[in-house]
Design a protein around this motif. Structure first.
Motif, PDB file in Angstrom:
ATOM      1  N   GLU A 290       0.821  -1.276  -0.150  1.00 16.21           N
ATOM      2  CA  GLU A 290       0.034  -0.041   0.073  1.00 16.21           C
ATOM      3  C   GLU A 290       0.880   1.240   0.017  1.00 16.21           C
ATOM      4  O   GLU A 290       1.763   1.301   0.702  1.00 16.21           O
ATOM      5  N   LYS A 291       0.420   2.218  -0.760  1.00 17.18           N
ATOM      6  CA  LYS A 291       1.208   3.559  -0.746  1.00 17.18           C
ATOM      7  C   LYS A 291       0.705   4.596   0.100  1.00 17.18           C
ATOM      8  O   LYS A 291      -0.445   4.119   0.580  1.00 17.18           O
ATOM      9  N   GLU A 292       1.437   5.686   0.268  1.00 18.76           N
ATOM     10  CA  GLU A 292       0.805   6.383   1.520  1.00 18.76           C
ATOM     11  C   GLU A 292      -0.740   6.999   1.025  1.00 18.76           C
ATOM     12  O   GLU A 292      -1.469   7.371   2.120  1.00 18.76           O
ATOM     13  N   ASP A 293      -0.964   7.010  -0.170  1.00 12.27           N
ATOM     14  CA  ASP A 293      -2.195   7.664  -0.412  1.00 12.27           C
ATOM     15  C   ASP A 293      -3.409   6.531  -0.689  1.00 12.27           C
ATOM     16  O   ASP A 293      -4.410   6.593  -1.070  1.00 12.27           O
ATOM     17  N   GLY A 294      -2.949   5.311  -0.270  1.00 11.16           N
ATOM     18  CA  GLY A 294      -3.997   4.225   0.036  1.00 11.16           C
ATOM     19  C   GLY A 294      -3.964   3.243  -1.327  1.00 11.16           C
ATOM     20  O   GLY A 294      -4.444   2.218  -1.527  1.00 11.16           O
ATOM     21  N   THR A 295      -3.491   3.893  -2.482  1.00 11.68           N
ATOM     22  CA  THR A 295      -3.624   2.985  -3.703  1.00 11.68           C
ATOM     23  C   THR A 295      -2.370   1.626  -3.523  1.00 11.68           C
ATOM     24  O   THR A 295      -1.428   1.886  -2.856  1.00 11.68           O
TER      25      THR A 295
END
Ligand code: ATP
Ligand code: MG
Length: 435
Positions: A290-295
């Motif tokens: 998971e990336k910081e932006d949730g994607t």
């Protein structure tokens, strides 16, 4: 002398008069008789039968001494033994509002943990914990390691500043220790292989079933070892603890419905999996992070392993797996760089099978004064805060290494309880400092 229920069940007391002390675990009132399940001070229970009028004021959790005659009746719970009560001495009549009954919420059990310790489940867990600690200690004693104790009020961070608990220490700031490691490193120069069992404190801000704010940390450090030596110590220690604990705690593990057949497989050696191979396996299974932006994006070399990737790697394993050779960036400043693989650390984590995740972290420590000073700087830390630690590299530095094992992580795997809070008697988390 009062007996315990285990004495009564293991020796031939049938027909004899015995005295036991304990607490009223359960009460079943019938017209003529009352069945009093008494729990002794080691959690064993036995049914005692009294004429109803003799015990009419008795309540659950009252403390009592029972004198009576042992008989065997296949209908009696808990192994067919019971006591026909003759005399009952009451130490204390418990209030009728005892909050813990047969069914209650997890929340209540945590809020009333001081009372929930009297439940069969917590008694079983406490006994397993006792065995885990005992066999851990025993392994080190049998193998000639010296037990030491490090301070838990310290000046410097070991595992990164974000989980430090700060405190006011007289006129200066100090922290609660995250690990005894740096102190154990100081001890090996005069004490050789050392180990300690001390609480470590981490201000873990995320709520997970694997993190406590205070945990029992079993740590070891030794001079003149290589990575393989350190791995061998860990696999031998863990398999010794597990094999002895499942043998000693059959009853308690059965009570928790823990299938121990898979734990019997936990014998040396454990698999060694290189970090880059672990990343390849995860990539080949289309594993994302998971990336910081949730994607999500695909996992790549350089990513740390999180609980999801640890679970994926160990889901079909029946024994722990060592993941070896993490990139230096995901490991603390003291991890020694692999001279034959630049950028990789001589460090390994032991992952428990079936997704229980990391239970130990260890490896070799950087022993060169210049390399470690620049690594401290690279992490944005002040070398001045580590002056005493740097002395260890200045005066007679030697190759050395060690590891830390989280007792509650190991407990969670052995008992298969979902939440790490249930592997410790009085858990500390972000949202709980009481009772
Ligand atoms: P994780 O990445 O799983 O949070 P970590 O890498 O931060 O753990 P280390 O600093 O390597 O943990 O600590 C050594 C061992 O201590 C871990 O392998 C684990 O068994 C245990 N441990 C670490 N943090 C906690 C915690 N908050 N609660 C319980 N045990 C812990
Ligand atoms: Mg770790």
């Amino acid at each position: 002398m009062p007996l315990r229920t285990s004495d009564i069940k293991s020796s031939d007391y049938v027909g004899k008069e015995v005295t036991i002390r304990g607490w009223v675990h359960r009460l079943r009132k019938q017209k003529e008789n009352t069945f009093v399940l008494v729990r002794d001070d080691r959690g064993g229970v036995i049914q005692c039968i009294f004429p109803a009028e003799k015990v009419s004021n008795l309540t659950v959790e009252s403390s009592v001494e029972v004198v009576g005659i042992v008989s065997q009746d296949s209908r009696a719970p808990e192994g067919g033994f019971e006591i026909k009560g003759k005399n009952l001495k009451v130490f204390n009549i418990a209030g009728i509002d005892y909050p813990i009954g047969e069914y209650q919420s997890d929340q209540l059990l945590l809020d009333k943990r001081h009372l929930a310790l009297r439940t069969r489940r917590m008694i079983a867990i406490a006994k397993i914990r006792h065995s885990v600690l005992k066999f851990g200690r025993q392994w080190f004693i049998d193998n000639g390691w010296m037990e030491v104790t490090a301070p838990t009020i310290v000046k410097g961070a070991v595992e990164g500043g974000s989980t430090l608990f700060k405190l006011r220490y007289f006129d200066e700031d100090a922290y609660l220790s995250q690990s005894a490691q740096l102190y154990l490193e100081a001890m090996i120069f005069s004490l050789g292989p050392v180990w300690s069992l001390t609480p470590s404190f981490r201000a873990e801000k995320s709520r997970t079933v694997r993190h406590l704010a205070e945990f029992s940390h079993l740590e070891a450090e030794a001079p003149w070892v290589d990575l393989e030596d350190i791995l061998r110590v860990q696999e031998e220690l863990v398999s010794y603890i597990i094999q002895n604990t499942i043998a000693e705690r059959k009853e308690e593990l059965a009570f928790l419905k823990r299938d121990t057949s898979e734990l019997k497989n936990v014998q040396v050696p454990f698999e060694r999996l290189r970090y880059e191979k672990a990343i390849e396996i995860l990539q080949s299974r289309g594993f994302g992070v998971e990336k910081e932006d949730g994607t999500k994006r695909s996992i790549v070399w350089g990513d740390d392993l999180n609980i999801d990737s640890e679970r994926e790697l160990t889901k079909n394993a029946s024994k722990p797996i060592f993941v070896i050779g993490y990139p230096l960036e995901v490991k603390p400043f003291y991890v020694k760089e692999d001279p034959s693989r630049k950028g990789l650390g001589l460090a390994a984590d032991m992952l428990a099978p079936q997704g229980f995740g990391e239970i130990t972290s260890g490896g070799l420590r950087e022993d060169d004064i210049n390399s470690i000073t620049s690594r401290i700087r690279k992490e944005g830390l002040d070398p001045a805060a580590y002056d005493w630690y740097l002395d260890l590299r200045k005066y007679g530095s030697v190759p050395h290494g060690g590891f830390g094992l989280g007792i509650e992580r190991l407990m969670r795997w052995i008992t298969n309880v979902e939440d790490i809070k249930d592997t410790v008697l009085f858990p500390r988390t972000m949202s709980r400092v009481s009772p």
